[in-house]
Design an enzyme around this catalytic site. Structure first.
Site, PDB file in Angstrom:
ATOM      1  N   HIS A 373       0.809  -1.227   0.000  1.00  0.00           N
ATOM      2  CA  HIS A 373       0.000   0.000   0.000  1.00  0.00           C
ATOM      3  C   HIS A 373       0.837   1.270   0.000  1.00  0.00           C
ATOM      4  CE1 HIS A 373      -3.930  -1.914   1.109  1.00  0.00           C
ATOM      5  NE2 HIS A 373      -3.119  -2.828   1.629  1.00  0.00           N
ATOM      6  N   LYS A 564      -7.998  14.083   5.678  1.00  0.00           N
ATOM      7  CA  LYS A 564      -7.203  12.853   5.596  1.00  0.00           C
ATOM      8  C   LYS A 564      -6.132  12.955   6.671  1.00  0.00           C
ATOM      9  CE  LYS A 564      -6.211  13.844   1.199  1.00  0.00           C
ATOM     10  NZ  LYS A 564      -6.443  12.621   0.446  1.00  0.00           N
ATOM     11  N   ARG A 565      -5.333  11.892   6.852  1.00  0.00           N
ATOM     12  CA  ARG A 565      -4.240  12.001   7.804  1.00  0.00           C
ATOM     13  C   ARG A 565      -3.313  13.153   7.420  1.00  0.00           C
ATOM     14  NH1 ARG A 565      -3.774   8.181  12.214  1.00  0.00           N
ATOM     15  NH2 ARG A 565      -1.676   9.047  12.419  1.00  0.00           N
ATOM     16  N   LYS A 570       1.014  14.558   1.698  1.00  0.00           N
ATOM     17  CA  LYS A 570      -0.375  14.850   1.328  1.00  0.00           C
ATOM     18  C   LYS A 570      -0.596  16.356   1.136  1.00  0.00           C
ATOM     19  CE  LYS A 570      -2.100  10.717   3.736  1.00  0.00           C
ATOM     20  NZ  LYS A 570      -2.727   9.837   2.733  1.00  0.00           N
ATOM     21  N   THR A 672      -8.501   6.739  -1.140  1.00  0.00           N
ATOM     22  CA  THR A 672      -9.865   6.234  -1.253  1.00  0.00           C
ATOM     23  C   THR A 672     -10.850   7.345  -0.895  1.00  0.00           C
ATOM     24  OG1 THR A 672      -9.494   5.323   0.949  1.00  0.00           O
ATOM     25  CG2 THR A 672      -9.469   3.774  -0.891  1.00  0.00           C
ATOM     26  N   LYS A 676     -14.705   8.611  -2.400  1.00  0.00           N
ATOM     27  CA  LYS A 676     -15.902   8.882  -1.590  1.00  0.00           C
ATOM     28  C   LYS A 676     -16.487  10.250  -1.936  1.00  0.00           C
ATOM     29  CE  LYS A 676     -13.754   6.100   1.888  1.00  0.00           C
ATOM     30  NZ  LYS A 676     -12.779   6.113   2.991  1.00  0.00           N
TER      31      LYS A 676
HETATM   32  O1  H53 Z   1      -3.475   2.758   2.206  1.00  0.00           O
HETATM   33  C1  H53 Z   1      -4.593   3.139   1.417  1.00  0.00           C
HETATM   34  C2  H53 Z   1      -4.146   3.915   0.194  1.00  0.00           C
HETATM   35  C3  H53 Z   1      -3.256   5.087   0.594  1.00  0.00           C
HETATM   36  C4  H53 Z   1      -2.139   4.609   1.510  1.00  0.00           C
HETATM   37  C5  H53 Z   1      -2.715   3.864   2.700  1.00  0.00           C
HETATM   38  C6  H53 Z   1      -1.727   3.329   3.710  1.00  0.00           C
HETATM   39  C7  H53 Z   1      -1.999   3.466   5.071  1.00  0.00           C
HETATM   40  O2  H53 Z   1      -3.112   4.076   5.471  1.00  0.00           O
HETATM   41  C8  H53 Z   1      -1.112   2.945   6.028  1.00  0.00           C
HETATM   42  C9  H53 Z   1       0.015   2.274   5.636  1.00  0.00           C
HETATM   43  C10 H53 Z   1       0.274   2.116   4.294  1.00  0.00           C
HETATM   44  O3  H53 Z   1       1.350   1.443   3.906  1.00  0.00           O
HETATM   45  C11 H53 Z   1      -0.587   2.663   3.336  1.00  0.00           C
HETATM   46  O4  H53 Z   1      -1.406   5.703   1.929  1.00  0.00           O
HETATM   47  O5  H53 Z   1      -2.752   5.694  -0.565  1.00  0.00           O
HETATM   48  O6  H53 Z   1      -5.277   4.377  -0.488  1.00  0.00           O
HETATM   49  C12 H53 Z   1      -5.344   1.890   1.050  1.00  0.00           C
HETATM   50  O7  H53 Z   1      -4.682   1.165   0.067  1.00  0.00           O
END
Ligand code: H53
Length: 827
Positions: A373, A564-565, A570, A672, A676
């Site tokens: 991810h 978002k975080r 970001k 994601t 939404k």
């Molecule tokens: O995963 C989301 C992606 C997003 C990515 C996130 C993510 C985390 O929230 C935590 C750890 C990690 O390695 C990745 O930042 O881009 O949409 C689901 O795939």
């Protein structure tokens, strides 16, 4: 007879089994649970009690369907999918469960008779924050879709006693408060107090030779903790199918307690109990930045060990040979966090089942699948070898053996590239040695997937390029998706209703049906209805903001939302630089004709992430300055909503006009939130990154505002030597903004307060290329404002965004995983 008497209620339950209850007995069930499960007077129960009783009444219905679903899986002897994730972010359950069970109306009616509204009662729910952000929320969307598709699947995770912290904003700064989500009771779950697996850490490995002359390995000493199963139910959408999410809670092992107690060390025994149960105490609050702490490694193994025991127990019931294991089970690793499952399965097969290594490895590599991810180097998980050896000594040995055999094969396949071995090794060698979890996951899985087309290409071309050359057939893409049940039907009921009125209900389980809305995009009547729904949603959010932040915003203003975080990649910082730019334009010329805007921010920063927290503080400081400047009036407002979580996202998505998806190109794996917003009719302003690129392909470039460097341009610029100062020197608007921040314009009491933020941009390389993208972002923002002035045009764009989001349903994603990776079908 008075219907609230125990006799009357008990009678009602006896005559009707919950699955077939006529609608009017939901009320009776609520009252029954108020009395018998919660021990409260059911003559005038309060709101919280009614919420809990309603949850219990729904759990009754869920458990029956779950048992039936389990029986069906057993009867068909289906191949099972195990989805392992250290994080799940399910959000509040009440409305989702009512929608899935088709009981919304009944619940409303029952609650009305009891003197409550569904909104009030739903407001009593405290969501389980068992994840940080995108990764955990994705896992929950996927469980919803697995249930909708009737897949023989199980979610496995940890039941943290404290989920992601509750964020408060005090004096403009983030303050963290513990999230004691279990305090309100556990109405949705079943705690299996008699169903536990032992999990063993530490100790040492004894090698010995058995009577048959085999070399054996036995773990001696160490300490054992029990894993207790807690089941929560995930119903499929109106299909009578229910999956479970099994979360493990740590419990102290009985034997140890007794031995301590027997030696008279009572306090020692209790201390040991507390230490053991700490394992599942708290979720690490870092998103994409592994903490590297011993407790975290123990959490990972705790999940893995308990889950593997569960899987093996279920497999054993079938009484078939081990070589059938991969035909009957697939274990999916959500990121590398549960990747110790690979050496753990090897240990079970080799040390306990006495299978030869080759056979065990054959089974292993046909059982595991891994999703990556992230490509951020600091997010790729590694463990110091020393720590690994201490906590999991036998697993480290197994990893070394996997590595030895793997490197042997690589050497044979690529004899002329000696440096390759060090680069692909499962062990990073250097002053300190580290176990590379992503390498372990790739070598031990038959499938490795990225989460958007763009991200999957980056994986193949750069970070895992050498593995791609070794195992080309393993690599594939599965673009993320979101569940339309929560992210449209539940969170935006009025828009969902408007859609259903025109195209029917099929979109709920086949999101591509939204395409049928396209012809309405030109209809003035439909546009009007669409915009009215949106305006009402915006009014509701304005009321919420007024109540929470005391800020009055114009519902007609353009809601420009960035939630978002908080992470530098970001680029919430890029957004606030643009906000200040608009502010300066208004200050210079109050009649400049700027489109009134409300900027809404939300998101948590990891408690130890200084820069992210500092950016939150800057946003709040800028907001304070702008919101209290009389020259600005209604033209501009900046709002920071505290404690962004699923519940809050559900309020925000339906009320957003412009969705900010502005990560540095090449850094957001998918995103994601972007999906939404668009599903709810927001228009995206974003970079060529993650799933934004596929969204562009689906909605068309006239319906989305893309800007900024492409990922290869980011790379090129970095290689050539990126000098952020040139942008500062040549762009006077940008220079003015940065000078204001570093000169203390937004922090008059402490002029130096935000200087380091500007320093990071000008003097420390601007790693996320904020300045390089500033101008094209500001231009695109102007396009967005202009587009907003043309309301019919905006309505059309908004509708087309919704209409063309079908691809981004998690049902589509799960369908692809089931067909292409897992090889399973609906039961
Ligand atoms: O995963 C989301 C992606 C997003 C990515 C996130 C993510 C985390 O929230 C935590 C750890 C990690 O390695 C990745 O930042 O881009 O949409 C689901 O795939």
């Amino acid at each position: 007879m008075d219907s609230t008497t125990p006799e009357a209620l008990a009678g009602m339950r006896e005559t009707a089994s919950p699955a077939t209850l006529p609608a009017d007995t939901l009320k009776a069930d609520i009252l029954w649970h108020v009395l018998y499960s919660l021990g409260r007077d059911n003559e005038r129960p309060d709101r919280q009690t009614v919420f809990r009783a309603l949850a219990l009444a729904l759990r009754d219905r869920l458990v029956e369907k779950w048992i039936a679903s389990q029986r069906a899986i057993y009867a068909k002897s289906s191949k099972r999918v195990y989805y392992l994730s250290l994080e799940f972010l399910p959000g509040p359950f009440l409305r989702q469960n009512l929608i899935a069970l088709g009981l919304e109306k009944e619940a409303r009616d029952a609650l009305t008779e009891l003197g409550f509204t569904l909104d009030d009662v739903a407001g009593e729910e405290w969501e389980p924050g068992l994840g940080n952000g995108g990764l955990g929320r994705l896992a929950s969307c996927y469980l919803d879709s697995m249930a909708a598709l009737r897949l023989p699947a199980y979610g496995y995770g940890i039941r943290y006693a404290f989920g992601i912290f509750h964020q408060l904003i005090r004096d403009g700064q983030q303050v963290e408060r513990a999230d004691n989500w279990l305090r309100g009771g556990q109405h949705w779950e079943f705690e299996r107090t008699h169903y536990m697996h032992p999990v063993r850490f530490y100790g040492s490995v004894r090698e010995w030779v058995d009577e048959q002359g085999r070399l054996r390995h036995t773990l001696e000493g160490g300490s054992t903790v029990m894993a207790m199963a807690c089941d929560m139910f995930i119903p499929g959408y109106r299909n009578d199918y229910v999956l479970n999410m099994r979360l493990w809670a740590a419990k102290s092992s009985r034997e140890f307690e007794f031995s301590f107690f027997n030696t008279g060390d009572y306090i020692g025994a209790v201390e040991k109990k507390i230490r053991d149960e700490n394992i599942s105490m708290v979720l690490y609050p870092n998103d994409e930045a592994p903490e590297g702490k011993e407790l975290r490694l123990k959490q990972q193994f705790f999940l893995v060990s308990a889950t593997m025991q569960d899987i093996v127990r279920r497999f054993r019931k079938k009484g078939v040979a081990w070589d059938q294991f991969p035909r009957k089970n697939v274990i999916h690793l959500n990121e590398t966090h549960p990747a110790v499952a690979i050496p753990e399965l090897m240990r079970l097969l080799v040390d306990e089942e006495l299978l030869p290594w080759e056979e065990a490895w054959y089974i292993c590599v046909r059982t595991f699948a891994y999703t990556n991810h992230t490509v951020l180097p600091e997010a790729l998980e590694v463990w110091p070898e020393e720590l690994f050896r201490k906590v999991l000594p036998r697993h480290l040995q197994i990893i070394y053996e996997i590595n030895r055999r793997f490197l042997h094969d690589v050497r044979r396949q690529f004899p002329h590239d000696p440096g390759l071995l060090a680069r692909v090794s499962l062990i990073h060698e250097g002053e300190q040695r580290f176990v590379r979890m992503s390498h372990l996951a790739i070598v031990g899985s038959f499938s490795v997937n990225g989460v958007s087309a763009h991200h999957s290409n980056i994986i193949k071309e750069s970070i895992f390029n050498e593995f791609y050359k070794i195992f080309p057939e393993r690599f594939n893409n599965k673009t993320n998706g979101i569940t339309p049940r929560r992210w449209l039907r539940q969170c935006n009921p009025t828009l969902a209703w408007l859609i259903t009125e025109h195209i029917g209900t099929e979109w709920l389980t086949d999101l591509e049906q939204l395409k049928k809305l396209e012809p309405y995009a030109e209809s003035a009547g439909f546009q009007k209805a669409w915009m009215e729904v949106r305006l009402r949603n915006k009014q509701k959010l304005a009321e919420y903001i007024h109540a929470k932040n005391g800020i009055t915003i114009l519902p007609e203003s353009l809601y420009d939302v960035h939630v978002k975080r908080f992470h530098e990649y970001k680029r919430q910082l890029l957004n606030i630089l643009h906000v200040i730019t608009l502010y300066n334009r208004i200050r210079r010329d109050p009649d400049a004709g700027i489109v009134p805007r409300t900027f809404i921010f939300g998101g948590k920063a990891a408690p130890g992430y200084y820069m992210a927290k500092h950016i939150i503080q800057l946003i709040n400081a800028v907001g304070y300055t702008i919101n209290t400047d009389p020259r600005v009036g209604d033209m501009l407002k900046v709002v920071f909503l505290q404690n962004y979580c699923v519940t809050l996202a559900e309020r925000i998505m339906p009320a957003t006009d412009l969705s900010e998806q502005i990560s540095t190109a090449g850094m957001e794996a998918s995103g994601t939130g972007n999906m939404k917003f668009a599903l709810n009719g927001a228009i995206t302003i974003g970079t060529h990154d993650g799933a934004n690129i596929e969204m562009l392909e689906h909605v068309g470039d006239e319906n989305l505002f893309l800007f900024g460097l492409l990922s290869h341009e980011v790379e090129d610029l970095r290689r050539q030597g990126y000098n952020p100062r040139t942008f500062y020197e040549t762009d006077s608007e940008l220079r003015e903004v940065l000078d204001m921040i570093s000169g203390g314009y937004f922090s008059p009491g402490d002029p130096h307060m935000f200087r380091d933020i500007v320093e990071s941009l000008l003097n420390h390389g601007d790693r996320y290329m904020v300045l390089a993208d500033f101008r094209s972002y500001a231009y695109r923002q102007q396009d967005a404002a202009r587009a907003y002035l043309d309301q019919p045009g905006w309505a059309r764009r908004s509708m087309l965004n919704t209409a063309r989001m079908g691809f981004f349903s998690s049902d589509r994603s799960m369908g692809e995983y089931a067909r292409d990776i897992w090889g399973v079908e609906g039961v």
